[in-house]
Design a protein around this motif. Structure first.
Motif, PDB file in Angstrom:
ATOM      1  N   GLY A 175      -8.951  -4.432   1.250  1.00 50.96           N
ATOM      2  CA  GLY A 175     -10.018  -5.328   1.687  1.00 50.96           C
ATOM      3  C   GLY A 175      -9.478  -6.342   2.669  1.00 50.96           C
ATOM      4  N   ALA A 176     -10.015  -6.358   3.901  1.00 50.82           N
ATOM      5  CA  ALA A 176      -9.535  -7.281   4.931  1.00 50.82           C
ATOM      6  C   ALA A 176     -10.491  -7.237   6.117  1.00 50.82           C
ATOM      7  CB  ALA A 176      -8.121  -6.898   5.379  1.00 50.82           C
ATOM      8  N   PRO A 177     -10.548  -8.317   6.897  1.00 50.87           N
ATOM      9  CA  PRO A 177     -11.382  -8.292   8.098  1.00 50.87           C
ATOM     10  C   PRO A 177     -10.906  -7.252   9.102  1.00 50.87           C
ATOM     11  CG  PRO A 177     -10.815 -10.545   7.488  1.00 50.87           C
ATOM     12  CD  PRO A 177      -9.969  -9.651   6.644  1.00 50.87           C
ATOM     13  N   ALA A 178      -9.580  -7.038   9.186  1.00 49.43           N
ATOM     14  CA  ALA A 178      -9.017  -6.074  10.140  1.00 49.43           C
ATOM     15  C   ALA A 178      -7.739  -5.491   9.549  1.00 49.43           C
ATOM     16  CB  ALA A 178      -8.734  -6.752  11.478  1.00 49.43           C
ATOM     17  N   LEU A 179      -7.301  -4.357  10.086  1.00 49.85           N
ATOM     18  CA  LEU A 179      -6.122  -3.668   9.582  1.00 49.85           C
ATOM     19  C   LEU A 179      -5.058  -3.561  10.663  1.00 49.85           C
ATOM     20  CD1 LEU A 179      -7.836  -0.664   7.713  1.00 49.85           C
ATOM     21  CD2 LEU A 179      -7.121  -2.858   6.741  1.00 49.85           C
ATOM     22  N   GLU A 180      -3.812  -3.692  10.249  1.00 46.70           N
ATOM     23  CA  GLU A 180      -2.707  -3.470  11.195  1.00 46.70           C
ATOM     24  C   GLU A 180      -2.651  -1.961  11.497  1.00 46.70           C
ATOM     25  OE1 GLU A 180       0.949  -2.322  10.219  1.00 46.70           O
ATOM     26  OE2 GLU A 180      -0.408  -1.176   8.977  1.00 46.70           O
ATOM     27  N   PRO A 181      -1.919  -1.533  12.547  1.00 45.95           N
ATOM     28  CA  PRO A 181      -2.025  -0.157  13.049  1.00 45.95           C
ATOM     29  C   PRO A 181      -1.792   0.935  12.014  1.00 45.95           C
ATOM     30  CG  PRO A 181      -0.906  -1.533  14.648  1.00 45.95           C
ATOM     31  CD  PRO A 181      -1.082  -2.378  13.432  1.00 45.95           C
ATOM     32  N   THR A 182      -0.751   0.797  11.191  1.00 47.43           N
ATOM     33  CA  THR A 182      -0.461   1.857  10.223  1.00 47.43           C
ATOM     34  C   THR A 182      -1.573   1.981   9.190  1.00 47.43           C
ATOM     35  OG1 THR A 182       1.926   1.539  10.504  1.00 47.43           O
ATOM     36  CG2 THR A 182       1.209   2.710   8.523  1.00 47.43           C
ATOM     37  N   LEU A 183      -2.054   0.845   8.703  1.00 49.40           N
ATOM     38  CA  LEU A 183      -3.167   0.877   7.757  1.00 49.40           C
ATOM     39  C   LEU A 183      -4.415   1.492   8.401  1.00 49.40           C
ATOM     40  CD1 LEU A 183      -2.831  -2.594   5.956  1.00 49.40           C
ATOM     41  CD2 LEU A 183      -2.366  -0.334   4.990  1.00 49.40           C
ATOM     42  N   ALA A 184      -4.627   1.156   9.655  1.00 46.63           N
ATOM     43  CA  ALA A 184      -5.781   1.736  10.361  1.00 46.63           C
ATOM     44  C   ALA A 184      -5.639   3.249  10.467  1.00 46.63           C
ATOM     45  CB  ALA A 184      -5.905   1.106  11.748  1.00 46.63           C
ATOM     46  N   GLU A 185      -4.424   3.719  10.698  1.00 47.70           N
ATOM     47  CA  GLU A 185      -4.189   5.162  10.777  1.00 47.70           C
ATOM     48  C   GLU A 185      -4.443   5.822   9.423  1.00 47.70           C
ATOM     49  OE1 GLU A 185      -0.462   8.256  11.540  1.00 47.70           O
ATOM     50  OE2 GLU A 185      -0.301   6.160  12.193  1.00 47.70           O
ATOM     51  N   TRP A 186      -3.970   5.186   8.345  1.00 45.11           N
ATOM     52  CA  TRP A 186      -4.187   5.742   7.007  1.00 45.11           C
ATOM     53  C   TRP A 186      -5.672   5.776   6.670  1.00 45.11           C
ATOM     54  CZ3 TRP A 186       0.238   2.545   4.280  1.00 45.11           C
ATOM     55  CH2 TRP A 186       1.462   3.120   4.629  1.00 45.11           C
ATOM     56  N   LYS A 187      -6.413   4.766   7.162  1.00 50.10           N
ATOM     57  CA  LYS A 187      -7.862   4.772   6.953  1.00 50.10           C
ATOM     58  C   LYS A 187      -8.489   5.961   7.690  1.00 50.10           C
ATOM     59  CE  LYS A 187     -12.047   2.186   8.127  1.00 50.10           C
ATOM     60  NZ  LYS A 187     -12.593   0.972   8.798  1.00 50.10           N
ATOM     61  N   ALA A 188      -8.047   6.170   8.923  1.00 46.06           N
ATOM     62  CA  ALA A 188      -8.603   7.272   9.715  1.00 46.06           C
ATOM     63  C   ALA A 188      -8.300   8.625   9.085  1.00 46.06           C
ATOM     64  CB  ALA A 188      -8.048   7.211  11.136  1.00 46.06           C
TER      65      ALA A 188
ATOM     66  N   ILE B 264     -12.533  -1.944   2.844  1.00 48.95           N
ATOM     67  CA  ILE B 264     -13.690  -2.829   2.746  1.00 48.95           C
ATOM     68  C   ILE B 264     -13.499  -3.911   3.807  1.00 48.95           C
ATOM     69  CG2 ILE B 264     -15.062  -4.359   1.294  1.00 48.95           C
ATOM     70  CD1 ILE B 264     -13.914  -2.934  -1.146  1.00 48.95           C
ATOM     71  N   GLU B 265     -14.337  -3.939   4.793  1.00 49.98           N
ATOM     72  CA  GLU B 265     -14.180  -4.889   5.890  1.00 49.98           C
ATOM     73  C   GLU B 265     -14.882  -6.197   5.538  1.00 49.98           C
ATOM     74  OE1 GLU B 265     -15.004  -5.185  10.730  1.00 49.98           O
ATOM     75  OE2 GLU B 265     -15.301  -3.297   9.647  1.00 49.98           O
ATOM     76  N   GLY B 266     -14.162  -7.308   5.762  1.00 53.25           N
ATOM     77  CA  GLY B 266     -14.784  -8.604   5.543  1.00 53.25           C
ATOM     78  C   GLY B 266     -13.876  -9.548   4.776  1.00 53.25           C
ATOM     79  N   VAL B 267     -14.475 -10.646   4.303  1.00 47.79           N
ATOM     80  CA  VAL B 267     -13.767 -11.683   3.539  1.00 47.79           C
ATOM     81  C   VAL B 267     -13.914 -11.376   2.055  1.00 47.79           C
ATOM     82  CG1 VAL B 267     -13.647 -14.159   3.047  1.00 47.79           C
ATOM     83  CG2 VAL B 267     -14.220 -13.370   5.361  1.00 47.79           C
ATOM     84  N   PHE B 268     -12.875 -11.651   1.294  1.00 44.72           N
ATOM     85  CA  PHE B 268     -12.837 -11.275  -0.123  1.00 44.72           C
ATOM     86  C   PHE B 268     -14.077 -11.733  -0.873  1.00 44.72           C
ATOM     87  CE2 PHE B 268     -11.912 -12.569  -4.522  1.00 44.72           C
ATOM     88  CZ  PHE B 268     -11.677 -11.317  -5.063  1.00 44.72           C
ATOM     89  N   ALA B 269     -14.580 -10.840  -1.713  1.00 45.46           N
ATOM     90  CA  ALA B 269     -15.680 -11.143  -2.629  1.00 45.46           C
ATOM     91  C   ALA B 269     -15.339 -10.523  -3.973  1.00 45.46           C
ATOM     92  CB  ALA B 269     -16.994 -10.563  -2.104  1.00 45.46           C
ATOM     93  N   ALA B 270     -15.787 -11.171  -5.048  1.00 48.21           N
ATOM     94  CA  ALA B 270     -15.398 -10.755  -6.397  1.00 48.21           C
ATOM     95  C   ALA B 270     -15.785  -9.321  -6.703  1.00 48.21           C
ATOM     96  CB  ALA B 270     -16.010 -11.712  -7.422  1.00 48.21           C
TER      97      ALA B 270
ATOM     98  N   VAL C  13       0.832  -1.200   0.000  1.00 47.49           N
ATOM     99  CA  VAL C  13       0.000   0.000   0.000  1.00 47.49           C
ATOM    100  C   VAL C  13       0.868   1.251   0.000  1.00 47.49           C
ATOM    101  CG1 VAL C  13      -1.636   1.358   1.365  1.00 47.49           C
ATOM    102  CG2 VAL C  13      -2.006  -1.103   1.052  1.00 47.49           C
ATOM    103  N   GLU C  14       1.935   1.241   0.771  1.00 49.50           N
ATOM    104  CA  GLU C  14       2.816   2.408   0.854  1.00 49.50           C
ATOM    105  C   GLU C  14       3.409   2.742  -0.507  1.00 49.50           C
ATOM    106  OE1 GLU C  14       6.383   4.033   3.767  1.00 49.50           O
ATOM    107  OE2 GLU C  14       5.984   1.875   3.641  1.00 49.50           O
ATOM    108  N   ALA C  15       3.868   1.713  -1.240  1.00 53.29           N
ATOM    109  CA  ALA C  15       4.432   1.947  -2.571  1.00 53.29           C
ATOM    110  C   ALA C  15       3.369   2.462  -3.544  1.00 53.29           C
ATOM    111  CB  ALA C  15       5.060   0.665  -3.108  1.00 53.29           C
TER     112      ALA C  15
END
Length: 488
Positions: free
Chosen positions: A47-60, A67-73, A34-36
């Motif tokens: 898209g993921a059920p949860a985000l690690e801290p840095t990704l969560a900060e970027w979301k905020a 997109i929260e959840g399990v992959f869908a087409a 994501v950073e690149a």
């Protein structure tokens, strides 16, 4: 996991500014991707059920969408690229399969076989990027090369790229013709410009750039020709000067036997023209080649006449220079390693040896009249090495002439086919069996014939490619002759 070689990839740099890119996965690996992507200006959706801290900060901070959840087409809707960065192989496979169905390029992190595009190792200097890929088969090698390149290219290359980008239109206006622009660039970059940037003297660099542009503005374009020896085929045998000239060429006129590997070292956008002749006639005549060289140079082109081996050893280089001189065209000659030297070396044959051969005779045996004109009595003398060029079609006559003039039928020979190339073959034996062995092993041009006691070294000193092809009669002859036995 397949052991097949990685497929050859098509390199490209994608403009992702403002374009939607999906990253499936919310862990550390996903964060690096994501950073690149953010750095490239992409609109990233994770898209993921949860985000690690840095990704969560970027979301905020609204730097990414989540997109929260399990992959869908349907996550792939409107995506230009997708990266599967989970630690679950089945999820990654589902992402790639869904992307394939929509014709969207996908990458599965650390899974070369599953990926439809690969993310290369990169060296970045401002807008300048050097990308390295092993096709996914040897990522550690790509990283090693990146580390080496990091030490070779300092920050001045980034500043130089930025300066040239700012003035791109001025450069194109000053040198509208591609060849002149390339030569102007070469002179510009050989001046003080990069040194000033390395010293952080950016204003002085701008002034130097302006002065260089004004200096070259009125410079007339003059064509020239370089006769370059391409050697026998192995691109590693090219000289540094040959590489430099190939990368400055506007047009390359090359012989039929110049290898593809050598041509690939030339500048990519140089025009390539095959002017090769063929055994038995056909192809371009020498007069046609001379006229083409003159016409291209008179049109202001920087021309490379690329010849197999050396241009002055059976390469008609002298005739071409005479034509250029007659029309007042500038030229230079870049020697190459001729076939006698290279093929013998790659076959393990020392062409001279103080116990066996004190002289070397280089002979062409292209046709019947050429063979009949040779001094066979001189060629049949002992303690010398004979290297025959273009002699495959005349092996019967070569053997007959040499033995008729006194060269023993047990004299060793070696035929080196495609010398120095991956498909090199060596056929070794004694002179009496030369034509029969050549026919047995279906020897084809290009092949160099070496005749003399030193040819026996092909059996004991070979180091490149397959072992020599021979028969038992050579071993018997060597055992019967002290000279041959010492050589073998």
């Amino acid at each position: 996991m397949s052991n097949a070689s990685p497929s050859k990839l098509f390199p490209l740099f994608a403009d992702l500014r403002g374009r939607r890119v999906l990253v499936v996965g919310g862990g550390t690996v996903a964060r690096r991707k994501v950073e690149a992507l953010l750095d490239a200006g992409a609109r990233v959706v994770v898209g993921a059920p949860a985000l690690e801290p840095t990704l969560a900060e970027w979301k905020a901070n609204a730097r990414i969408e989540h997109i929260e959840g399990v992959f869908a087409a349907q996550w792939l809707d409107a995506a230009w690229l997708v990266i599967a960065a989970t630690d679950d192989v089945e999820t990654n496979r589902a992402v790639v399969d869904a992307a394939d169905a929509r014709r969207i390029f996908s990458n599965a992190v650390d899974d070369a076989e599953l990926s439809r595009f690969h993310v290369p190792a990169r060296v970045e200097r401002g807008p300048l990027q050097i990308a390295i890929s092993s096709g996914g088969g040897a990522p550690m090698l790509a990283r090693l090369l990146r580390e080496e390149l990091e030490t070779r290219f300092d920050d001045s290359f980034g500043a130089l790229a930025e300066l040239l980008t700012r003035h791109r239109e001025r450069i194109r206006a000053r040198w509208p013709e591609l060849g002149a622009r390339r030569r102007g660039f070469a002179k510009l970059l050989s001046g003080p410009l990069q040194g000033l940037l390395r010293q952080r003297q950016h204003l002085a660099a701008e002034r130097a750039f302006d002065a260089a542009l004004r200096e070259h503005e009125t410079t007339a374009t003059r064509g020239s020709v370089a006769l370059v020896g391409a050697g026998p085929g192995d691109p590693g045998l090219l000289t540094l000067r040959a590489l430099r000239v190939l990368n400055e060429a506007d047009v390359i006129l090359h012989d039929r036997l110049v290898s593809d590997e050598v041509l690939q070292l030339a500048r990519r956008d140089a025009e390539r023209i095959s002017v090769g002749k063929h055994a038995g006639g056909g192809g371009h005549s020498q007069a046609e080649i001379n006229a083409q060289l003159v016409a291209l140079a008179q049109a202001g082109k920087r021309v490379v006449r690329l010849k197999g081996g050396d241009p002055f050893v059976f390469g008609r280089g002298g005739e071409e220079l005479q034509a250029l001189r007659a029309h007042g065209i500038g030229y230079e000659v870049v020697p190459g390693i001729t076939a006698a030297i290279a093929c013998a070396a790659y076959a393990g044959i020392p062409l001279t040896h103080r116990e066996h051969a004190q002289s070397l005779r280089i002979v062409t045996a292209h046709g019947k009249d050429d063979i009949d004109a040779l001094d066979w009595a001189s060629l049949a003398r002992g303690r010398q090495t004979l290297a025959f060029y273009m002699g495959v079609a005349g092996l019967d006559r070569i053997r007959e002439r040499l033995t008729a003039h006194g060269l023993p039928a047990a004299t060793p020979f070696a035929l080196v086919e495609n010398g120095s190339r991956p498909e090199q073959r060596v056929v070794a034996g004694m002179l009496a069996d030369l034509p029969a062995l050549a026919r047995l092993h279906q020897v084809r041009a290009p092949a160099l014939l070496v005749v003399g006691d030193v040819a026996a070294f092909a059996n004991s000193l070979h180091w490149f490619g397959r072992e020599p092809l021979t028969d038992a009669s050579f071993t018997d002859a060597a055992a019967a002759s002290p000279s041959l036995a010492a050589a073998a």
